[in-house]
Design an enzyme around this catalytic site. Structure first.
Site, short mmCIF file in Angstrom:
data_model
loop_
_atom_site.label_atom_id
_atom_site.label_comp_id
_atom_site.label_asym_id
_atom_site.label_seq_id
_atom_site.Cartn_x
_atom_site.Cartn_y
_atom_site.Cartn_z
N TYR A 33 -13.99 -7.16 -15.97
CA TYR A 33 -15.27 -7.57 -16.54
C TYR A 33 -15.93 -8.62 -15.67
O TYR A 33 -15.30 -9.18 -14.77
CB TYR A 33 -15.08 -8.08 -17.97
N ARG A 52 -17.50 -9.71 -6.81
CA ARG A 52 -16.20 -9.94 -7.46
C ARG A 52 -15.82 -8.75 -8.34
O ARG A 52 -14.65 -8.36 -8.39
CB ARG A 52 -16.24 -11.24 -8.29
N ARG A 100 -3.42 8.93 -24.08
CA ARG A 100 -2.64 7.73 -23.76
C ARG A 100 -1.40 8.07 -22.94
O ARG A 100 -0.52 8.82 -23.38
CB ARG A 100 -2.23 7.03 -25.06
N HIS A 102 0.71 6.00 -19.46
CA HIS A 102 0.58 4.83 -18.58
C HIS A 102 0.00 5.17 -17.21
O HIS A 102 -0.82 4.43 -16.68
CB HIS A 102 1.94 4.14 -18.40
N LYS A 147 -10.26 -10.17 -12.20
CA LYS A 147 -10.88 -10.51 -13.49
C LYS A 147 -10.64 -9.38 -14.49
O LYS A 147 -11.54 -8.60 -14.82
CB LYS A 147 -12.39 -10.80 -13.29
N GLU A 180 -5.63 -23.51 -13.75
CA GLU A 180 -7.04 -23.50 -14.19
C GLU A 180 -7.06 -23.49 -15.71
O GLU A 180 -6.02 -23.39 -16.36
CB GLU A 180 -7.76 -22.27 -13.64
N LEU A 205 -8.49 -17.48 -10.97
CA LEU A 205 -9.68 -16.66 -10.77
C LEU A 205 -10.64 -17.46 -9.88
O LEU A 205 -10.91 -18.64 -10.17
CB LEU A 205 -10.36 -16.35 -12.10
N1 PMP Z 1 -11.05 -18.99 -14.66
C1 PMP Z 1 -10.92 -18.08 -15.64
C2 PMP Z 1 -9.56 -17.69 -16.08
C3 PMP Z 1 -12.06 -17.51 -16.22
O1 PMP Z 1 -11.94 -16.58 -17.19
C4 PMP Z 1 -13.34 -17.93 -15.79
C5 PMP Z 1 -14.57 -17.38 -16.44
N2 PMP Z 1 -14.84 -16.08 -16.07
C6 PMP Z 1 -13.42 -18.88 -14.77
C7 PMP Z 1 -12.25 -19.40 -14.23
C8 PMP Z 1 -14.76 -19.34 -14.25
O2 PMP Z 1 -15.36 -18.34 -13.49
P1 PMP Z 1 -16.95 -18.24 -13.33
O3 PMP Z 1 -17.37 -19.53 -12.73
O4 PMP Z 1 -17.15 -17.09 -12.43
O5 PMP Z 1 -17.51 -18.05 -14.71
#
Ligand code: PMP
Length: 287
Positions: A33, A52, A100, A102, A147, A180, A205
């Site tokens: 996403y 991305r 379904r 895998h 993501k 993070e 991310l």
């Molecule tokens: N880390 C994670 C795990 C996230 O889900 C997000 C939000 N998408 C971010 C960091 C921040 O990313 P962005 O600045 O692209 O929103």
């Protein structure tokens, strides 16, 4: 007109928007996403978000649902239909609908869903008081750079934060280093005014807000280090903040119940928030 969503080729009322029960996103979290911030009708850093998205799809070997110009066209049409000026555009691509099993299906087509949401500006109180953050163990897999819609550890972390009266949970790896937040990137400002955020490896991310803010920080000439930092270092920091497409830059004033710095939003954090907002405004002016 009621809010609409885009679902696999059709604009439908948001309330009735649905995907098939054998969509692999629903069955396996087999999808990715993006959340693109919308500021004064402008999709902020749209191409970086779409880059991305492409990367996430490539890493998981999911096909592109359509060309980039087509994605952009649909994004704008959905924003137009929903009268979106400030908020965000959400897009999700899954490996598609298939019985379904895998292993990758042979002939499923990638499924695409888009929604929009209008949001309010951050409250004065939030900005004046700053946020509380707790720490939780990072329980995620080794490809946090993708993501993926598979977000269970993030959800559990955020819920733990909410139950502790906090806004966010910072995830901590086995070495005691902060990776993070559950939906945000983590930053500190050291006592000697160095801005520090974890380097973008597979452990986090690579946030688009993080990416853009790094560029702005470099342009402003502030000291910067991209490296892991420990929970102890964060607790001893002068300032802390988080970034994301929906949070922009938000100050953190409490970490695990202890005040960060003097317990008030940091001065440099405030400047960086403004620098980022100025950047978004400059996009509007040049549009
Ligand atoms: N880390 C994670 C795990 C996230 O889900 C997000 C939000 N998408 C971010 C960091 C921040 O990313 P962005 O600045 O692209 O929103």
């Amino acid at each position: 007109m009621p809010r609409q969503a885009y679902v696999n080729g059709r604009y439908v009322p948001h309330r009735e928007a649905a995907v098939h029960i054998e969509d692999r996103g629903y069955q396996f979290a087999d999808g990715v996403y993006e959340v693109v911030p919308v500021y004064s009708g402008i999709l902020v850093d749209e191409d970086l978000h779409l880059d991305r998205l492409d990367r996430s799809l490539r890493e998981l070997r999911i096909g592109e649902p359509m060309s980039r110009p087509a994605l952009k066209l649909i994004s704008r049409e959905l924003m137009r239909r929903n009268g979106l000026s400030n908020g965000f555009l959400y897009m999700q691509v899954t490996r598609g609908v298939a019985p379904r099993d895998h292993k990758f299906p042979k002939d499923a087509r990638p499924a695409l869903v888009m929604t929009t949401r209008q949001t309010k500006p951050h409250s004065k109180q939030l900005l004046e008081e700053g946020l509380k953050v707790i720490t939780v163990p990072d329980q995620r897999w080794e490809r946090c750079d993708i993501k993926s819609v598979s977000l269970l550890p993030n959800i559990l972390g955020k819920q733990a934060a909410v139950e502790a009266g906090a806004y966010e949970a910072w995830q901590v790896d086995r070495n005691g280093m902060v990776t993070e937040g559950t939906s945000t990137n983590a930053w500190i400002v050291t006592q000697d005014n160095k801005v520090v955020t974890r380097d973008a490896t597979h452990s986090i991310l690579g946030g688009i807000t993080r990416h853009t803010l790094l560029k702005l920080i470099r342009a402003e000439g502030y000291d910067l280090e991209e490296r892991p930092f420990s929970v102890e270092e964060a607790k001893a920091a002068k300032e802390a903040f988080l970034t994301s497409s929906t949070s922009l830059v938000l100050p953190i004033t409490s970490l695990d119940g202890q005040p960060v710095g003097n317990g008030h939003p940091g001065i440099l954090t405030g400047k960086l928030r403004q620098v980022y907002i100025d950047y978004m405004q400059s996009l509007k002016k040049s549009a």
